[in-house]
Write an enzyme that holds these catalytic residues in place. Structure first.
Site, PDB file in Angstrom:
ATOM      1  N   CYS A 348       0.797  -1.243   0.000  1.00 31.61           N
ATOM      2  CA  CYS A 348       0.000   0.000   0.000  1.00 31.61           C
ATOM      3  C   CYS A 348       0.828   1.290   0.000  1.00 31.61           C
ATOM      4  CB  CYS A 348      -0.979   0.028   1.172  1.00 31.61           C
ATOM      5  SG  CYS A 348      -1.449  -1.554   1.837  1.00 31.61           S
ATOM      6  N   LYS A 479     -15.569  -3.547   4.697  1.00 33.10           N
ATOM      7  CA  LYS A 479     -14.979  -4.389   3.649  1.00 33.10           C
ATOM      8  C   LYS A 479     -15.934  -5.476   3.187  1.00 33.10           C
ATOM      9  CE  LYS A 479     -12.962  -7.678   6.863  1.00 33.10           C
ATOM     10  NZ  LYS A 479     -11.921  -8.647   7.101  1.00 33.10           N
ATOM     11  N   HIS A 525      -8.387  -0.891  -0.958  1.00 35.07           N
ATOM     12  CA  HIS A 525      -7.400  -1.962  -1.120  1.00 35.07           C
ATOM     13  C   HIS A 525      -8.175  -3.160  -1.650  1.00 35.07           C
ATOM     14  CE1 HIS A 525      -4.718  -0.205   2.149  1.00 35.07           C
ATOM     15  NE2 HIS A 525      -5.880   0.296   2.476  1.00 35.07           N
TER      16      HIS A 525
HETATM   17 ZN   LIG Z   1      -3.296  -2.254   0.637  1.00 35.04          ZN
END
Ligand SMILES: [Zn+2]
Ligand SMILES: [Zn+2]
Length: 657
Positions: A348, A479, A525
């Protein structure tokens, strides 16, 4: 009023009992759960093992004292199975105590489809011991002993189990609260400390089988004595037990560590280090095919592919929060020229720094950076497992930066893309979970609301069912997790799509909005396969090593019957290769039957056998790896067959919506 009145009133008092989803009726107070169920028409033949009463699972012999909703529990429920297997473990323990009176009882829980019991015993149990124990267990089942519950005070329980020489049980009881009653279950002469519930009698266990033994430390601590564990399983019928044992065999047969070695795909060697994978040529071919497919599709789907180094200054990992919150999963940092560097546990921060390398405007968004990024994480050696849990792995990672108004569309695209990629590898069944804000979290309420409803809307607009995990999100955002089901019906967590409010804040990311002011982008992500290593392990088990033709490291093996056909075989291999297929020759002076068996073992999809007749006719005689005879065909015909077999089963375009 006289006391008798109260007693009478209590005796005649009736309770309203509702069978879960069924009839309602009144029964006298003090009736047992089992009697109440019979009174209300539930047939208690051999299949009701326990019941849930107002939410708590209890024995059928438990007396009822208030109005209740009662749900009979059978083998088709997780709780019913647990009671069944838990009773099975007591039966095994009784058998062990009858044969080996010096063995001490410790703990014996039910597992998902098996059970175990740990005994303190002077030696490991041998296969002959297991046979004896299994035969004795069958006898205990035949005796059909009634199982009863007894409650003790803590002190009584300690004295009782001390008198029986059960030191481990005494130690367990000493750790219990002082004022709560302690229960034990008995069947014949056997007594075990236990919360229960249990089956009413030992005879209700149908098919019973011991599986294997293992050493296990008392309380899982290696400073404690080593105990002897026995695993077993039980099912209502022999048919169900046999089907389960066949499945266990199949799981063993497909184990990726075994298949990976047999097919020479990968190794993990102690000289290299635990959890570090070597990809051998045949495994590397498959990885290359996976990666090529992944890259092509990402470019088509509007991702920019990037690369990042394996180490970075430790300061970067301080800014990202990894040093504070992820330290125990990272390898130690290293000193170079007076500054500290860190082996990367995640990709990231690098993608964030690429975003930050320019001023960004609202027109530049969304930005999607994808990378097959290799990361290193510290895992204890004890939890490492083949390719499924390793220390160095390559994530099929991507980070998306978008405006709040783009979030739902981006999540939708990621979901479609995920299902497209997973289907391509033969996975068609998914379990999807949306996890929402946990108690400990960062980010403004309105961000959480926006992101959670965007994820939910994206899920709701697709023909997939999903479940909610309230509070199960990351501290930095909600998420979606996607699990795939393999050929044996096992679920594997692979894909994850996570919204992140934290990193844009930490790295002070911004873009210039239409209003000319600075705004913070939302970051996503996402990984689809998770890691290439783990995904490969799942693929190996899903296919048992018999990969579909497009992924098979060798697609066709051409073999001669006698030396006369050597040149022809070489020419056929050359033709297949120049058409882009992976072919090899087996020109060894072995019998053709042996060569075919070896190719079948290597799971080569097509075996092309060549004798004099084939040379004269310009043909090959084709066999499939499962033994099917596909007949004789020209080399051109074989090329057509390979082309059809390797065609992608789905449209290349992943966007159906
Ligand atoms: Zn990530
Ligand atoms: Zn028990």
């Amino acid at each position: 009023m006289p006391l008798l009145f109260f007693v009478l009133q209590e005796l005649v008092r009736s309770m309203k009992i509702t069978i879960n989803g069924g009839s309602t009726g009144d029964v006298r107070s003090g009736q047992t759960v089992g009697a109440a169920l019979s009174a209300l028409g539930v047939v208690l033949s051999h299949d009701v093992f326990a019941a849930r009463v107002n939410g708590t699972v209890v024995d059928l012999s438990r007396p009822l004292s208030e109005d209740a909703v009662v749900e009979p529990l059978r083998f088709d429920s997780a709780e019913g199975r647990e009671v069944y297997r838990h009773t099975s473990t007591h039966i095994m323990a009784q058998a062990v105590k009858e044969i080996f009176p010096s063995a001490q009882l410790t703990i014996g829980p039910a597992l998902e489809d098996s059970f175990f019991y740990d005994f303190a015993f002077e030696r490991a149990f041998a296969p002959e011991d297991l046979e004896k124990i299994e035969a004795r267990a069958a006898d205990i089942i035949r005796r059909n002993l009634t199982i009863t519950r007894r409650e003790f005070s803590k002190q009584e329980a300690i004295e009782f189990f001390r008198a029986r020489g059960e030191d481990y049980k005494v130690e367990l009881i000493q750790g219990f609260p002082d004022d709560e009653p302690i229960s034990a279950y008995m069947q014949g002469d056997f007594v075990d400390l236990c919360r229960g519930p249990h089956l009413p009698a030992t005879g209700l266990v149908g098919a019973f089988k011991l599986l294997n033994t293992a050493g296990a430390y008392w309380r899982g601590d290696e400073r404690n004595p080593m105990l002897q564990r026995i695993y077993g399983t039980s099912f209502p019928t022999k048919g169900e037990l046999d089907a389960h044992l066949a499945r266990l065999e199949e799981i063993k047969r497909r184990d990726h560590r075994k298949v990976g070695k047999e097919l020479d795909l990968i190794t993990i060697q102690d000289e290299i280090g635990p959890g570090l994978v070597l990809w051998h040529p045949k495994g590397a071919v498959i990885r290359l095919l996976i990666e090529n497919f992944w890259r092509e599709q990402h470019i088509k789907d509007g991702y920019d592919l990037v690369y990042s180094p394996h180490i970075a200054r430790l300061d970067l990992w301080k800014t990202s929060g990894h040093v504070d919150y992820y330290q125990e999963s990272m390898f130690a940092s290293m000193k170079l020229e007076g500054s500290e560097y860190q082996l990367k546990p995640m990709n990231c921060p690098y993608h964030i720094m690429i975003y930050k390398s320019h001023l960004r405007s609202y027109r530049d968004l969304p930005i999607r950076y994808g990378e097959l990024g290799t990361v290193y994480r510290y895992e204890r050696t004890g939890v490492l497992h083949g390719l499924l849990r390793v220390r160095g792995f390559t994530q099929d990672d991507a980070h998306l930066f978008c405006r709040p108004d783009q979030l739902e569309t981006e999540v939708s695209r990621v979901l479609d893309f995920t299902f497209f990629i997973l289907r391509r590898f033969g996975f068609n069944e998914f379990e999807v979970v949306l996890s929402t804000r946990p108690k400990e979290s960062v980010g403004a309420d309105e961000h959480w609301t926006l992101a959670t409803s965007a994820l939910e809307a994206a899920l709701k607009s697709r023909p997939i069912s999903f479940s909610l995990d309230p509070g199960g999100g990351a501290f930095y955002g909600p998420k979606i997790d996607v699990k795939i089901k393999d050929a044996l019906g096992r679920s594997w967590q692979c894909s994850t799509v996570q919204v992140d409010f934290n990193n844009p804040e930490r790295f002070e990311l911004s873009y210039t909005g239409e209003d000319g002011k600075a705004h913070q982008p939302i970051m996503i992500h996402r990984a689809l396969m998770g890691s290439i290593e783990r995904f490969f392990g799942i693929l190996i088990e899903h296919y048992g090593g018999a990969f579909p033709t497009w992924l098979a490291p060798v697609q066709a093996r051409v073999m001669n019957i006698t030396d006369n056909q050597r040149d022809y075989v070489a020419a056929v291999v050359a033709q297949l290769k120049s058409a882009g297929f992976r072919a090899e020759a087996d020109l060894r002076g072995e019998k053709i039957g042996f060569k075919i068996r070896e190719a079948e073992k290597a799971k080569v999809p097509f075996m092309l056998v060549v004798g004099d007749r084939e040379v004269q006719g310009g043909t090959v005689s084709v066999r499939g790896r499962s033994g099917s005879n596909l007949g004789s065909m020209t080399v051109a015909g074989m090329l057509d067959l390979l082309r059809t077999e390797t065609l992608h089963p789905q449209k290349e375009s992943q966007h159906t919506s």
